[in-house]
Design an enzyme around this catalytic site. Structure first.
Site, short mmCIF file in Angstrom:
data_model
loop_
_atom_site.label_atom_id
_atom_site.label_comp_id
_atom_site.label_asym_id
_atom_site.label_seq_id
_atom_site.Cartn_x
_atom_site.Cartn_y
_atom_site.Cartn_z
N VAL A 269 0.87 -1.18 0.00
CA VAL A 269 0.00 0.00 0.00
C VAL A 269 0.90 1.23 0.00
CG1 VAL A 269 -2.01 1.08 1.04
CG2 VAL A 269 -1.58 -1.35 1.44
N HIS B 199 -7.16 6.90 0.04
CA HIS B 199 -7.71 6.03 1.08
C HIS B 199 -6.66 5.06 1.63
CE1 HIS B 199 -8.83 3.99 -2.71
NE2 HIS B 199 -8.77 2.86 -2.05
N ARG C 164 11.87 -2.10 0.22
CA ARG C 164 11.42 -3.19 1.10
C ARG C 164 11.04 -4.44 0.30
NH1 ARG C 164 7.75 1.17 4.40
NH2 ARG C 164 9.53 2.44 4.99
N1 INI Z 1 -4.70 -1.90 -2.70
C1 INI Z 1 -3.40 -2.16 -2.40
O1 INI Z 1 -3.05 -3.31 -2.15
N2 INI Z 1 -2.49 -1.15 -2.38
C2 INI Z 1 -2.84 0.13 -2.66
O2 INI Z 1 -1.93 1.03 -2.61
C3 INI Z 1 -4.19 0.42 -3.00
N3 INI Z 1 -4.58 1.76 -3.36
O3 INI Z 1 -3.71 2.58 -3.66
O4 INI Z 1 -5.75 2.07 -3.42
C4 INI Z 1 -5.11 -0.64 -3.00
N4 INI Z 1 -6.40 -0.41 -3.31
C5 INI Z 1 -7.32 -1.47 -3.65
C6 INI Z 1 -7.97 -2.09 -2.43
O5 INI Z 1 -7.05 -2.91 -1.75
C7 INI Z 1 -9.17 -2.98 -2.84
O6 INI Z 1 -8.74 -4.00 -3.69
C8 INI Z 1 -10.29 -2.19 -3.55
O7 INI Z 1 -10.66 -1.06 -2.79
C9 INI Z 1 -11.53 -3.10 -3.72
O8 INI Z 1 -12.07 -3.46 -2.45
#
Ligand code: INI
Length: 166
Positions: free
Chosen positions: A85, A92, A131
């Site tokens: 993330v 978000h 990382r």
């Molecule tokens: N999911 C991630 O694993 N990393 C991220 O940085 C990210 N961003 O940037 O939004 C992200 N969003 C998707 C989220 O995990 C869900 O798959 C999506 O909201 C559907 O539920």
């Protein structure tokens, strides 16, 4: 005389499930490669029947529900969650990172199966790369090592087994 318990970094017959998020797959596939490599370096055979299971989910937000279900099957001694993330890439960030951490912890507590947090939370892509196999090592390898250590520790502690028998 005190009793000291610790888990060895020996894969043995441990059965490990890995859940990996596709979001930021440029990073998460590096984590997966390193996790599988760590499983092997600690003496495991990733190709042995049932030894290693890999499940892919859309993003880190979905890691907990898949980890919980895998842990509930009783077929895995540990579950490793891998994701990335990046703060710069999302408004978000806090929700995705926070809920992933909370849900992964809950999945472990609810089942008694070690569910390991191998999610990179980074301010930017450069930090994430650090990382995922450069300056800061590889979070995927660290997460797999933590899983193996926990499997062996819990085996020594005894009590109600959550996962498969090792
Ligand atoms: N999911 C991630 O694993 N990393 C991220 O940085 C990210 N961003 O940037 O939004 C992200 N969003 C998707 C989220 O995990 C869900 O798959 C999506 O909201 C559907 O539920």
């Amino acid at each position: 005389m005190a009793t000291y318990l610790e888990g060895e970094l020996v894969t043995g017959k441990a059965r490990v499930a890995v859940v990996v998020a596709r979001f930021n797959e440029f990073i998460t596939e590096r984590l997966l490669d390193a996790a599988i490599d760590a499983f092997r370096r600690h003496g495991g055979d990733p190709d042995a029947a049932g030894a290693l299971t890999v499940a892919r989910v859309p993003g880190s937000f979905e890691l907990p529900v898949a980890a919980l279900r895998l842990a509930q099957t009783g077929r895995h001694d540990a579950v490793v969650c891998l994701g990335c993330v990046i703060r710069g890439a999302t408004s978000h960030y806090d929700f995705v990172a926070g809920e992933a951490a909370r849900g992964i912890n809950q999945a472990g507590l609810a089942t008694g199966v070690p569910v390991v947090f191998g999610v990179i939370t980074a301010d930017n892509l450069e930090q994430a790369i650090e990382r995922a196999g450069s300056k800061q090592g590889n979070q995927g390898a660290k997460a797999m090592s933590a899983a193996i250590e926990m499997v062996n520790l819990l085996k020594k502690v005894g009590g109600p087994a959550g996962g498969a028998s090792v």
